[in-house]
Motif scaffolding. Structure first.
Motif, PDB file in Angstrom:
ATOM      1  N   LEU A 244       0.859  -1.217   0.076  1.00 46.23           N
ATOM      2  CA  LEU A 244       0.034  -0.014  -0.141  1.00 46.23           C
ATOM      3  C   LEU A 244       0.974   1.233  -0.119  1.00 46.23           C
ATOM      4  N   ASP A 245       1.767   1.413   0.698  1.00 46.09           N
ATOM      5  CA  ASP A 245       2.832   2.441   0.644  1.00 46.09           C
ATOM      6  C   ASP A 245       3.640   2.517  -0.664  1.00 46.09           C
ATOM      7  N   GLU A 246       3.766   1.436  -1.317  1.00 45.78           N
ATOM      8  CA  GLU A 246       4.326   1.531  -2.751  1.00 45.78           C
ATOM      9  C   GLU A 246       3.445   1.905  -3.600  1.00 45.78           C
ATOM     10  N   GLN A 247       2.390   1.632  -3.376  1.00 44.89           N
ATOM     11  CA  GLN A 247       1.057   2.334  -4.482  1.00 44.89           C
ATOM     12  C   GLN A 247       0.826   3.603  -4.083  1.00 44.89           C
ATOM     13  N   ALA A 248       0.567   4.173  -2.983  1.00 41.61           N
ATOM     14  CA  ALA A 248       0.525   5.553  -2.563  1.00 41.61           C
ATOM     15  C   ALA A 248       1.828   6.230  -3.240  1.00 41.61           C
ATOM     16  N   MET A 249       3.112   5.702  -3.205  1.00 39.32           N
ATOM     17  CA  MET A 249       4.205   6.612  -3.808  1.00 39.32           C
ATOM     18  C   MET A 249       4.295   6.759  -5.058  1.00 39.32           C
ATOM     19  N   LEU A 250       3.799   5.448  -5.957  1.00 40.24           N
ATOM     20  CA  LEU A 250       3.466   5.754  -7.176  1.00 40.24           C
ATOM     21  C   LEU A 250       2.475   6.421  -7.862  1.00 40.24           C
ATOM     22  N   ALA A 251       1.374   6.620  -6.763  1.00 48.13           N
ATOM     23  CA  ALA A 251       0.042   7.432  -7.209  1.00 48.13           C
ATOM     24  C   ALA A 251       0.740   8.971  -7.185  1.00 48.13           C
ATOM     25  N   ARG A 252       1.311   9.475  -6.092  1.00 43.69           N
ATOM     26  CA  ARG A 252       2.000  10.667  -5.873  1.00 43.69           C
ATOM     27  C   ARG A 252       2.917  10.934  -6.824  1.00 43.69           C
ATOM     28  N   ARG A 253       3.877  10.146  -7.431  1.00 39.78           N
ATOM     29  CA  ARG A 253       4.672  10.272  -8.255  1.00 39.78           C
ATOM     30  C   ARG A 253       4.054  10.838  -9.723  1.00 39.78           C
ATOM     31  N   LEU A 254       2.885   9.678  -9.987  1.00 37.44           N
ATOM     32  CA  LEU A 254       2.199  10.135 -11.348  1.00 37.44           C
ATOM     33  C   LEU A 254       1.710  11.747 -11.085  1.00 37.44           C
ATOM     34  N   GLU A 255       1.109  11.947 -10.100  1.00 43.14           N
ATOM     35  CA  GLU A 255       0.416  13.096  -9.805  1.00 43.14           C
ATOM     36  C   GLU A 255       1.445  14.401  -9.930  1.00 43.14           C
ATOM     37  N   ASP A 256       2.557  14.160  -9.380  1.00 44.96           N
ATOM     38  CA  ASP A 256       3.512  15.328  -9.374  1.00 44.96           C
ATOM     39  C   ASP A 256       4.243  15.445 -10.677  1.00 44.96           C
ATOM     40  N   THR A 257       4.322  14.498 -11.352  1.00 47.67           N
ATOM     41  CA  THR A 257       5.306  14.421 -12.803  1.00 47.67           C
ATOM     42  C   THR A 257       4.255  14.525 -13.946  1.00 47.67           C
ATOM     43  N   ALA A 258       2.956  14.737 -13.698  1.00 48.88           N
ATOM     44  CA  ALA A 258       1.971  14.951 -14.817  1.00 48.88           C
ATOM     45  C   ALA A 258       2.478  16.152 -15.876  1.00 48.88           C
ATOM     46  N   GLY A 259       2.498  15.529 -17.074  1.00 51.58           N
ATOM     47  CA  GLY A 259       2.708  16.602 -18.054  1.00 51.58           C
ATOM     48  C   GLY A 259       4.249  16.814 -18.313  1.00 51.58           C
ATOM     49  N   LEU A 260       4.892  16.130 -17.497  1.00 54.74           N
ATOM     50  CA  LEU A 260       6.676  16.719 -17.724  1.00 54.74           C
ATOM     51  C   LEU A 260       7.183  15.732 -18.440  1.00 54.74           C
ATOM     52  N   HIS A 261       7.962  16.099 -19.558  1.00 56.12           N
ATOM     53  CA  HIS A 261       8.536  15.069 -20.613  1.00 56.12           C
ATOM     54  C   HIS A 261       9.898  14.843 -20.608  1.00 56.12           C
ATOM     55  N   ASP A 262      10.730  15.485 -19.602  1.00 57.85           N
ATOM     56  CA  ASP A 262      12.215  15.438 -19.558  1.00 57.85           C
ATOM     57  C   ASP A 262      12.498  15.017 -18.142  1.00 57.85           C
ATOM     58  N   PRO A 263      13.440  14.415 -17.853  1.00 57.52           N
ATOM     59  CA  PRO A 263      13.921  14.036 -16.442  1.00 57.52           C
ATOM     60  C   PRO A 263      14.359  15.267 -15.777  1.00 57.52           C
ATOM     61  N   VAL A 264      14.935  16.043 -16.501  1.00 54.51           N
ATOM     62  CA  VAL A 264      15.416  17.342 -15.705  1.00 54.51           C
ATOM     63  C   VAL A 264      14.154  18.246 -15.147  1.00 54.51           C
ATOM     64  N   ASP A 265      13.092  18.260 -15.749  1.00 49.43           N
ATOM     65  CA  ASP A 265      12.009  18.791 -15.453  1.00 49.43           C
ATOM     66  C   ASP A 265      11.286  18.007 -14.125  1.00 49.43           C
ATOM     67  N   VAL A 266      11.444  16.801 -14.208  1.00 50.37           N
ATOM     68  CA  VAL A 266      10.974  16.002 -13.156  1.00 50.37           C
ATOM     69  C   VAL A 266      11.867  16.166 -11.932  1.00 50.37           C
ATOM     70  N   TRP A 267      13.039  16.210 -12.076  1.00 46.96           N
ATOM     71  CA  TRP A 267      14.071  16.463 -10.938  1.00 46.96           C
ATOM     72  C   TRP A 267      13.751  17.919 -10.488  1.00 46.96           C
ATOM     73  N   ARG A 268      13.422  18.798 -11.247  1.00 46.00           N
ATOM     74  CA  ARG A 268      13.135  20.274 -10.824  1.00 46.00           C
ATOM     75  C   ARG A 268      11.852  20.123  -9.992  1.00 46.00           C
ATOM     76  N   GLN A 269      10.698  19.582 -10.395  1.00 44.46           N
ATOM     77  CA  GLN A 269       9.634  19.291  -9.759  1.00 44.46           C
ATOM     78  C   GLN A 269       9.828  18.654  -8.302  1.00 44.46           C
ATOM     79  N   LEU A 270      10.563  17.778  -8.217  1.00 42.20           N
ATOM     80  CA  LEU A 270      10.897  17.138  -6.922  1.00 42.20           C
ATOM     81  C   LEU A 270      11.640  17.835  -5.875  1.00 42.20           C
ATOM     82  N   GLY A 271      11.984  19.043  -6.422  1.00 38.00           N
ATOM     83  CA  GLY A 271      12.840  20.272  -5.681  1.00 38.00           C
ATOM     84  C   GLY A 271      14.190  20.097  -5.669  1.00 38.00           C
TER      85      GLY A 271
END
Length: 299
Positions: A244-271
């Motif tokens: 359940l923790d893993e699924q929650a993490m994956l759900a947050r990850r999808l939400e946080d990275t929605a619409g981002l196309h390059d890993p650099v943008d993902v890293w920026r979104q992660l802070g």
């Protein structure tokens, strides 16, 4: 420093396990080869591209396997998979201290189709059976062929995944994505993009691997020893709470990275501060920088 990336499967085993301790099951002299490849007049390997056995790691009995990327890219067939499953089941029977998987695979052999797919599913079940028996399963990913397809999924069934930046981990390989969806979706010839997307740093930040190490056999060995100790201090078994923790993490990850196309943008979104500098960081410096920002933690 000895490069893990440049070694074959048979060179990695003695570099990781205690010197002279590894006993191989079904060695090349046993001549256990794929019947499917022989029927197709395709080249065979007398170990079917995987070394399996039992040895000592830091003095403890650890079962292990190493896939040979030089034979069909480490792809899994019926015999290859059966050797992995047999090793994992024997580890449970003998209550091994841990299981160590040195993974390097492009996925399932097209030559063996359904037999290979079934083999991968049996490997995943055997990995989870080992964890259910409280035997830690640790995967190392640092080979030139990466870890893709069915073995990419299998790696995530382990308690801990240890990667180098040069290692790559994903469900589909770059060439597969490009073939299926077009070069506009993913340009497999853009090596920087490939490593940003599937390499160890991105996988660490996304929570798909738990430790990033330099491309060095000693670093991989030390990380494996520490990971096994950490797991045994808790529990190796996969629990409902953990899922359940893993699924929650994956759900947050999808939400946080929605619409981002390059890993650099993902890293920026992660802070991550100065995400554009991440590809140039050495492994130790990266770990110090990235640990507070990764999407998931120890599993």
């Amino acid at each position: 420093m000895s490069s893990y990336l440049e070694l074959t499967a048979r060179q990695r085993i003695p570099a990781i396990f205690d010197a002279g301790s590894f006993e191989e099951f079904l060695p090349p002299s046993a001549r256990v080869v794929s019947p499917h490849l022989a029927q197709l007049d395709a080249p065979v390997s007398f170990d079917d591209g995987v070394v399996v056995g039992r040895g000592l790691l830091d003095g403890h009995v650890v079962f292990g396997a190493a896939q040979e990327g030089g034979f069909m890219g480490g792809a899994v067939g019926e015999v290859h998979g059966a050797k992995l499953v047999g090793m994992l089941r024997r580890a449970v029977d003998e209550q091994a201290h841990a299981v160590l998987l040195l993974l390097e695979s492009g996925g399932v052999r097209l030559h063996e189709a359904n037999a290979g797919l079934i083999a991968v599913s049996e490997v995943m079940r055997a990995m989870l059976d080992a964890r259910a028996a409280d035997i830690p399963v640790v995967a190392l990913v640092g080979g030139a062929n990466g870890c893709f397809g069915g073995m990419g999924i299998s790696a995530r069934c382990a308690n801990t995944v240890i990667m180098s930046e040069e290692g790559r981990l994903a469900m589909s390989g770059p060439e597969v994505i490009e073939t299926a969806s077009g070069v506009e979706e993913f340009d497999s010839r853009d090596r920087a993009l490939v490593w940003r997307t599937t390499g160890g740093k991105h996988r660490y930040l996304l929570g798909d691997c738990q430790v990033l190490v330099p491309d060095d056999t000693a670093a991989f060995r030390a990380a494996a020893v520490q990971a096994i100790a950490d797991i045994r201090a808790g529990s190796a078994s996969l629990t409902l709470e953990g899922l359940l923790d893993e699924q929650a993490m994956l759900a947050r990850r999808l939400e946080d990275t929605a619409g981002l196309h390059d890993p650099v943008d993902v890293w920026r979104q992660l802070g991550v501060p100065d995400p554009g500098a991440v590809p140039m960081l050495e492994a130790d410096a990266f770990m110090q920088l990235a640990a507070p920002y990764r999407a998931g933690g120890q599993r």
